[in-house]
Each structure stands twice: as C-alpha cells, then as structure tokens.
Design a protein around this motif. Structure first.
Motif, PDB file in Angstrom:
ATOM      1  N   LEU A  17       0.848  -1.166  -0.017  1.00 58.57           N
ATOM      2  CA  LEU A  17       0.054   0.005  -0.098  1.00 58.57           C
ATOM      3  C   LEU A  17       0.848   1.176   0.045  1.00 58.57           C
ATOM      4  CD1 LEU A  17      -3.003   0.896  -0.148  1.00 58.57           C
ATOM      5  CD2 LEU A  17      -3.170   0.808   2.493  1.00 58.57           C
ATOM      6  N   TRP A  18       2.095   1.306   0.703  1.00 57.81           N
ATOM      7  CA  TRP A  18       2.981   2.230   0.657  1.00 57.81           C
ATOM      8  C   TRP A  18       3.512   2.559  -0.694  1.00 57.81           C
ATOM      9  CZ3 TRP A  18       4.929   5.005   5.201  1.00 57.81           C
ATOM     10  CH2 TRP A  18       5.720   5.975   4.877  1.00 57.81           C
ATOM     11  N   ASP A  19       3.998   1.360  -1.340  1.00 55.62           N
ATOM     12  CA  ASP A  19       4.164   1.576  -2.958  1.00 55.62           C
ATOM     13  C   ASP A  19       3.343   1.975  -3.818  1.00 55.62           C
ATOM     14  OD1 ASP A  19       6.354   0.320  -5.098  1.00 55.62           O
ATOM     15  OD2 ASP A  19       4.254  -0.229  -5.643  1.00 55.62           O
ATOM     16  N   TYR A  20       2.161   1.601  -3.312  1.00 60.05           N
ATOM     17  CA  TYR A  20       1.121   2.053  -4.284  1.00 60.05           C
ATOM     18  C   TYR A  20       0.629   3.776  -4.160  1.00 60.05           C
ATOM     19  CZ  TYR A  20      -3.303   2.146  -6.967  1.00 60.05           C
ATOM     20  OH  TYR A  20      -4.402   2.379  -7.850  1.00 60.05           O
ATOM     21  N   CYS A  21       0.700   4.120  -2.942  1.00 66.44           N
ATOM     22  CA  CYS A  21       0.228   5.517  -2.749  1.00 66.44           C
ATOM     23  C   CYS A  21       1.396   6.478  -2.529  1.00 66.44           C
ATOM     24  CB  CYS A  21      -0.433   5.521  -1.190  1.00 66.44           C
ATOM     25  SG  CYS A  21      -1.994   4.490  -1.222  1.00 66.44           S
ATOM     26  N   ALA A  79      -3.288   5.767   4.499  1.00 67.34           N
ATOM     27  CA  ALA A  79      -3.483   5.304   3.177  1.00 67.34           C
ATOM     28  C   ALA A  79      -4.765   4.522   3.138  1.00 67.34           C
ATOM     29  CB  ALA A  79      -2.415   4.568   2.598  1.00 67.34           C
ATOM     30  N   THR A  80      -5.455   4.688   2.182  1.00 67.69           N
ATOM     31  CA  THR A  80      -6.818   3.780   1.874  1.00 67.69           C
ATOM     32  C   THR A  80      -6.622   3.259   0.626  1.00 67.69           C
ATOM     33  OG1 THR A  80      -7.995   5.406   3.206  1.00 67.69           O
ATOM     34  CG2 THR A  80      -9.255   3.972   1.778  1.00 67.69           C
ATOM     35  N   SER A  87     -15.750   5.837   1.121  1.00 68.41           N
ATOM     36  CA  SER A  87     -16.807   5.353   1.869  1.00 68.41           C
ATOM     37  C   SER A  87     -16.683   5.660   3.318  1.00 68.41           C
ATOM     38  CB  SER A  87     -16.657   3.752   1.735  1.00 68.41           C
ATOM     39  OG  SER A  87     -15.271   3.273   2.162  1.00 68.41           O
ATOM     40  N   GLY A  88     -16.057   6.860   3.513  1.00 67.37           N
ATOM     41  CA  GLY A  88     -15.939   7.055   5.149  1.00 67.37           C
ATOM     42  C   GLY A  88     -14.823   6.349   6.004  1.00 67.37           C
ATOM     43  N   VAL A  89     -13.886   5.590   5.206  1.00 67.93           N
ATOM     44  CA  VAL A  89     -12.927   4.671   5.778  1.00 67.93           C
ATOM     45  C   VAL A  89     -11.961   5.814   6.470  1.00 67.93           C
ATOM     46  CG1 VAL A  89     -11.070   3.189   5.366  1.00 67.93           C
ATOM     47  CG2 VAL A  89     -13.340   2.774   4.430  1.00 67.93           C
ATOM     48  N   GLY A  90     -11.553   6.796   5.829  1.00 65.06           N
ATOM     49  CA  GLY A  90     -10.515   7.765   6.490  1.00 65.06           C
ATOM     50  C   GLY A  90     -10.934   7.924   8.061  1.00 65.06           C
ATOM     51  N   GLY A  91     -12.379   8.746   8.002  1.00 64.37           N
ATOM     52  CA  GLY A  91     -12.686   9.014   9.434  1.00 64.37           C
ATOM     53  C   GLY A  91     -12.752   7.934  10.449  1.00 64.37           C
TER      54      GLY A  91
END
Length: 386
Positions: A17-21, A79-80, A87-91
């Motif tokens: 996920l780090w590589d992607y973002c 990162a999401t 979809s509100g995942v960050g909160g």
C-alpha cells in the motif's frame, strides 16, 4: 470494520500500500524506511472482512511543548486502498488511531497533511508553518559569508555536530521534536541514503548544517538549520558554490525567521508552507501534562467529531502551576470551542483574541483573558518528515 496492529506477517500488505500511494519500492527512502525504521507494532490496519482497506503508521516521538517533553504519536503513511475510498474509511481509521494513541498515553499527536482541508473537519489544525525560499544561485551572492569552513557528514557517528546546531536553533522554540542519539543516527542514515549533509564551522564551532540533494536544476534542502546569522550566510555561501551543478536553491526555514526582509528581492520565491497539524487525543490527559506559567480556572465546552470522550464541558484549574481537569455534568461553560481550537491553544499558535476574531471560540471577556494567561503564544517549529 475492524482494526488491529500489524504483525510481522503483514509486512507485504503494508509495503504494497505504501508503494501504491507514496514512494515506490525501488526508491532509496522506501528501502531505508522499511529496512531500518519500520516497526509493525506501530502500524494500525483496518479490514473489511478479510480485505485490508486502510492503514496508518503511528510513529512515536517526543515533542518539546512549551519547554516540556511530551510523548506523542506522529501519524504518517495514512493510506486507503482505492477500492475502499469515498466510503468514510478515513474517518473510521482516524477514530481507531485516536483510541490506540489514548491507550498508549499519547494525549497529543501530530500529522503532516498532504491536504489540510481534508483533515480540518476532523479536528486537525495547523500549528506550524515554514517559509519556503527559492532563489537563483547567482542571487545568493550578497547573502553569503566566506569566512566559515565546511565539512561533510558521511557517518551517523558524526551526529554530535548536528545535535549541537539543532539545540542552538531550537532554543526558545516550541513544538519541535526532541532528538536523542538514536534518532539522530536514524535521521543521518535516512539522509545519506538519498543525499548529502554539509556542516559549516566558525573556527571549531559548528554553526549550521544542511541536508540537500543534487541532480536537478533546483537543489533542494530538506533540513536547513543554523545557530546564528553567520551560520545561515555560511550555508547559503556553500550552496552558491554549486553554480555549476544547479540553477536555484530551495530551502525551508522557521516562520519565526524574519531575515527574508533583507533579501535582495523578497517578492520572488518567498512563500509560506503549511507544515504540521496538531490534535488533541484526550482533553484531560493533554491539558494535565502541559506546563503553565500562570494560575487560573476556566470552564469550556468542546465537541470532537471523532472522539466522543472529548465531547462535553470541562473545567481546567491551575493552582501553583499544577493543572487539574474535571468533566462537568451540569455547569455552564465560560467558553465554547471545537477540539481543533483547543489544540491551537495547547500549542500556543494564536493569541486568544485572534482566535475569537476568527470565530474559532466564543466566551466572556474574563474567561478569554484567563485563557490568554494560561496559553500564551509560542514560536513553533518542527521539521520531521516521517
């Protein structure tokens, strides 16, 4: 959705996920971070069923806040997964992170925002800006000092030179990270993985250092620190000597530094850079660990969009410099403010009257004066990037 701290076996998911973002796997910083800095127990992961939806790194730091050492978490790498975005995942992830930080006893935390506007509705306010300066190398000439000498730092063993300069620079400042030998070695290793470190001396005394990278028309310094005007001029002279290797130099300096007034052309290449946000994790824990130079009592009401334990009315009483916070059930507040404003007060970012003018808090005149006495403004600076 459920959250848990990462295990050793989760490293592949975290790296992917780090590589992607952010940086890609082949990037020198990626390699250094995951081989030397990464700790799975400081990564909070969120799952929808069996699928990872998001994560963030809760890197432990110690801040000097109003002259006192305060343990904190620095949220980085939030990162999401693209399939879970919007979809509100960050909160949800931020709420889970606040719970984990409260469990650790980290009652204030910091976050460097890519977009401050995303985090402000969640109670994050900028406590530290920096000046970002960009000048053509030729234009540096009148700002240089030729009486200093220079040396390279090419080993973490040379950390005492940098530590002495950093200590001189941060004297009288607040909000900055306290660095011990281990953190200095880590900083130096990270910089040497992607660039260079130069130190300038006045005789035998180190008075300035710069982390910088070559290879592009603009030479960029990631950390530019000095103990005096001569140290700053010495560093600018060092960069001036790179006219065959670049066209311009870009560096950051603390917002408290006003020497821009004496640059040949302050209209060009001089801008502010929003650098770091601060947030209250737990009202009681945060306010009871701060130092106070005045006594007083104030009752305030605050609301927190992420942490229900911070919602309500609280009374802060400081007696002989010792703070106590109690939560009130049936008491009218003297002041009302959102949780983000309380962080601005804790860090000493703005004068209380300025906060009132900007409608960041409301209260009677006596209560506002008490707040000003309890939370005088500070000169904030920090330069941690991860």
């Amino acid at each position: 959705m459920h959250f848990r701290l990462a295990a050793e076996s989760d490293r592949g998911l975290v790296e992917s996920l780090w590589d992607y973002c952010f940086e890609h796997r082949e990037d020198p910083f990626f390699q250094w971070y995951f081989n030397h800095f990464y700790q799975p127990e400081n990564v909070l992961m969120g799952f929808e069923g069996d699928d990872m939806a998001c994560l963030t790194h809760l890197n432990p730091y110690t801040l000097c806040l109003r002259g006192k050492a305060v343990d904190t978490s620095y949220i980085v790498g939030l990162a999401t997964h693209p399939a879970a975005r919007r979809s509100g995942v960050g909160g949800k992830l931020l709420t889970a992170a606040l719970k984990e930080m409260k469990r650790r006893g980290h009652y204030i935390h910091i976050l460097m925002p890519s977009k401050a506007g995303f985090y402000q509705p969640y109670g994050y306010e900028l406590y530290c800006h920096q000046w970002k300066e960009t000048m053509n190398l030729e234009a540096l000439r009148p700002l240089t000092d030729r009486t200093v000498r220079y040396a390279f730092v090419n080993s973490p063993d040379q950390w005492p030179y940098l530590a002495a300069i950093y200590e001189g620079y941060t004297k009288g400042l607040s909000g900055y990270a306290l660095r011990d030998e281990a953190s200095w070695r880590s900083h130096i290793e990270a910089q040497l993985a992607e660039g260079n470190i130069a130190v300038c001396f006045d005789g035998d005394e180190p008075i300035g250092y710069a982390f910088y990278q070559l290879g592009e028309p603009t030479i960029i310094s990631g950390e530019f620190v000095y103990t005096c005007r001569k140290g700053k001029r010495g560093l600018l002279g060092y960069m001036y000597n790179h006219r065959s290797q670049g066209d311009a130099f870009q560096w950051n300096e603390g917002i408290h530094d006003q020497s821009y007034r004496f640059y040949p052309d302050g209209k060009q290449g001089h801008e502010t850079m929003p650098f770091m946000t601060g947030r209250i994790v737990d009202v009681k824990g945060a306010l009871e660990q701060l130092p106070y130079r005045a006594d007083g009592t104030v009752t305030f009401h605050t609301e927190d969009p992420l942490a229900d334990w911070n919602c309500g009315t609280f009374t802060l009483t400081v007696n002989n410099g010792k703070p106590k916070v109690t939560q009130e059930e049936n008491k009218q507040p003297d002041v009302t403010m959102p949780i983000g404003t309380l962080a601005l007060l804790a860090f000493g970012v703005m004068d209380v009257n300025d906060l009132a003018f900007n409608e960041k808090l409301q209260g009677n005149e006596k209560a506002l004066q008490t707040l000003q006495d309890l939370f005088p403004t500070e000169k904030n600076w920090i330069n941690e990037w991860y």
